[in-house]
Design an enzyme around this catalytic site. Structure first.
Site, PDB file in Angstrom:
ATOM      1  N   ASP A  12       0.924  -1.216  -0.061  1.00 45.43           N
ATOM      2  CA  ASP A  12       0.353  -0.170  -0.005  1.00 45.43           C
ATOM      3  C   ASP A  12       0.843   1.274  -0.617  1.00 45.43           C
ATOM      4  O   ASP A  12       2.230   1.313   0.826  1.00 45.43           O
ATOM      5  CB  ASP A  12      -0.811   0.287   1.103  1.00 45.43           C
ATOM      6  N   GLY A  14      -0.138   5.412  -4.151  1.00 45.61           N
ATOM      7  CA  GLY A  14      -0.449   7.012  -4.506  1.00 45.61           C
ATOM      8  C   GLY A  14      -0.036   7.698  -4.088  1.00 45.61           C
ATOM      9  O   GLY A  14       0.124   9.064  -4.239  1.00 45.61           O
ATOM     10  N   HIS A  53       1.998   3.925  -9.433  1.00 48.98           N
ATOM     11  CA  HIS A  53       2.257   2.055  -9.350  1.00 48.98           C
ATOM     12  C   HIS A  53       3.236   0.621 -10.102  1.00 48.98           C
ATOM     13  O   HIS A  53       4.000   0.361  -9.812  1.00 48.98           O
ATOM     14  CB  HIS A  53       0.993   1.485 -10.044  1.00 48.98           C
ATOM     15  N   LEU A  74      10.239 -20.482  -4.667  1.00 51.99           N
ATOM     16  CA  LEU A  74       8.985 -19.615  -3.854  1.00 51.99           C
ATOM     17  C   LEU A  74       8.375 -19.873  -4.529  1.00 51.99           C
ATOM     18  O   LEU A  74       8.097 -20.038  -6.275  1.00 51.99           O
ATOM     19  CB  LEU A  74       9.824 -18.491  -3.907  1.00 51.99           C
TER      20      LEU A  74
HETATM   21  C1  IPE Z   1      -5.648  -2.259  -0.233  1.00 51.28           C
HETATM   22  O1  IPE Z   1      -4.791  -1.346  -0.095  1.00 51.28           O
HETATM   23  C2  IPE Z   1      -5.761  -2.910  -1.537  1.00 51.28           C
HETATM   24  C3  IPE Z   1      -4.165  -3.467  -1.827  1.00 51.28           C
HETATM   25  C4  IPE Z   1      -2.922  -3.523  -1.915  1.00 51.28           C
HETATM   26  C5  IPE Z   1      -4.519  -4.075  -3.683  1.00 51.28           C
HETATM   27  P1  IPE Z   1      -5.823  -0.765  -0.294  1.00 51.28           P
HETATM   28  O2  IPE Z   1      -4.948   0.914  -0.648  1.00 51.28           O
HETATM   29  O3  IPE Z   1      -7.227  -0.512  -1.555  1.00 51.28           O
HETATM   30  O4  IPE Z   1      -7.430  -0.599   1.072  1.00 51.28           O
HETATM   31  P2  IPE Z   1      -7.982   1.263   1.817  1.00 51.28           P
HETATM   32  O5  IPE Z   1      -8.509   1.538   0.953  1.00 51.28           O
HETATM   33  O6  IPE Z   1      -7.025   1.521   2.509  1.00 51.28           O
HETATM   34  O7  IPE Z   1      -8.193  -0.333   2.777  1.00 51.28           O
HETATM   35  C1  IPE Z   2      -1.894   0.361  -3.549  1.00 52.59           C
HETATM   36  O1  IPE Z   2      -1.796   1.518  -3.032  1.00 52.59           O
HETATM   37  C2  IPE Z   2      -2.347  -0.085  -4.382  1.00 52.59           C
HETATM   38  C3  IPE Z   2      -3.685  -0.904  -4.376  1.00 52.59           C
HETATM   39  C4  IPE Z   2      -4.111  -0.631  -4.248  1.00 52.59           C
HETATM   40  C5  IPE Z   2      -3.426  -1.150  -6.382  1.00 52.59           C
HETATM   41  P1  IPE Z   2      -2.980   2.465  -3.251  1.00 52.59           P
HETATM   42  O2  IPE Z   2      -3.128   2.731  -5.091  1.00 52.59           O
HETATM   43  O3  IPE Z   2      -4.016   2.198  -2.212  1.00 52.59           O
HETATM   44  O4  IPE Z   2      -1.965   3.949  -2.582  1.00 52.59           O
HETATM   45  P2  IPE Z   2      -2.768   5.234  -1.087  1.00 52.59           P
HETATM   46  O5  IPE Z   2      -2.773   4.269  -0.357  1.00 52.59           O
HETATM   47  O6  IPE Z   2      -3.578   5.863  -2.170  1.00 52.59           O
HETATM   48  O7  IPE Z   2      -1.539   5.913  -0.864  1.00 52.59           O
HETATM   49 MG    MG Z   3      -4.291   2.508  -0.201  1.00 50.89          MG
END
Ligand code: IPE
Ligand code: IPE
Ligand code: MG
Length: 242
Positions: free
Chosen positions: A14, A17, A31, A125
């Site tokens: 996570d 973004g 990403h 793995l």
């Molecule tokens: C969880 O992250 C899903 C992945 C890392 C693929 P999100 O960014 O979607 O989760 P929330 O919305 O913060 O709970």
């Molecule tokens: C995790 O990063 C990737 C996915 C959920 C696909 P995010 O895109 O959720 O990143 P943040 O949480 O907005 O920083």
């Molecule tokens: Mg996220």
């Protein structure tokens, strides 16, 4: 690292973004950089002798994002398996997908299936990508399979035990044991619908580092934290027993 390594490590990748936002870059840049981290962590986990590595790449709830972002994430994942196939195969990595990848575009499905079939007999793995995966949906799908067995295999209610049910989950079907350690990056402290059944006794470690910045040293820190935990599974340590 001399410490014991967990058998199965699962990672909620996570913070992509936020990483991009901090740099005034489009989300896709985050990403993309996240894929670089994933590559490094696969290599490192393999070198450490970790048997199973599962990454959360796209949740059933991530469809709520813009079309552009969803498409972009899928493209990155598919081009990752495509480009890295040779390297993964050379390193004896077996790739699995958890979740409904059949919802992806046709050519993506084809490329994913090529990766699965090429690596299926590898013995190193086991790398699982949770893609269009949701823990609740996985449990519901398992329930449907159980009902089917009750109809066709004359399964009786008494036969529905934990071990049998686990076999109906997407991890169970692939003989993937429950995770010992779940790491979530970016400071968020929740599971977000990841491995709900399987996480019952997992150790949870949260890292403040955003996924695109996450390095093998950060991974080692998480393993170090895991090694300081005392896993009791509801029982008592020898020393506690009186
Ligand atoms: C969880 O992250 C899903 C992945 C890392 C693929 P999100 O960014 O979607 O989760 P929330 O919305 O913060 O709970
Ligand atoms: C995790 O990063 C990737 C996915 C959920 C696909 P995010 O895109 O959720 O990143 P943040 O949480 O907005 O920083
Ligand atoms: Mg996220």
């Amino acid at each position: 690292m001399k410490e014991n390594v967990p058998c199965h490590v699962a990672v909620i990748m996570d913070g992509n973004g936020r990483w991009a936002k901090k740099r005034n870059l489009p989300k896709m840049a985050g990403h993309r950089q996240g894929m670089v981290s994933m590559k490094e962590i696969i290599k490192h986990a393999s070198a450490l002798g970790i048997k199973y590595l599962t990454v959360y790449a796209f949740s059933t709830e991530n469809w709520k994002r813009s079309n552009e972002e969803v498409k972009g994430i899928f493209n990155l994942l598919v081009s990752f398996v495509d480009k890295e196939l040779r390297e993964l195969h050379k390193n004896n990595v077996k790739v699995n997908i958890l979740g409904d990848y059949l919802k992806l575009p046709g050519d993506a499905i084809e490329r994913i299936e090529k990766t699965l079939s090429t690596t299926k007999d590898n013995t190193g793995l086991v790398f699982n990508i949770a893609l269009n995966y949701g823990g609740r949906r996985d449990i519901l799908e398992a329930l449907k399979a159980v009902l089917q067995d009750m109809k066709t295999e004359a399964l009786k209610e008494e036969g529905i035990e934990e071990e049998y049910f686990k076999k109906m989950l997407s991890t169970g079907r692939l003989n993937i044991p429950d995770p010992d350690l779940i790491i979530r990056t970016s400071g968020e402290m929740r599971l977000s619908n990841f491995l709900l059944w399987e996480s019952a006794y997992a150790e949870l470690v949260f890292s403040q580092v955003l996924w695109p910045d996450f390095t093998k040293e950060d991974f080692d820190k998480c393993i170090g934290e895991y090694n300081e935990r005392q896993r009791r599974f509801g029982g008592r340590q020898e020393l506690d027993k009186v």
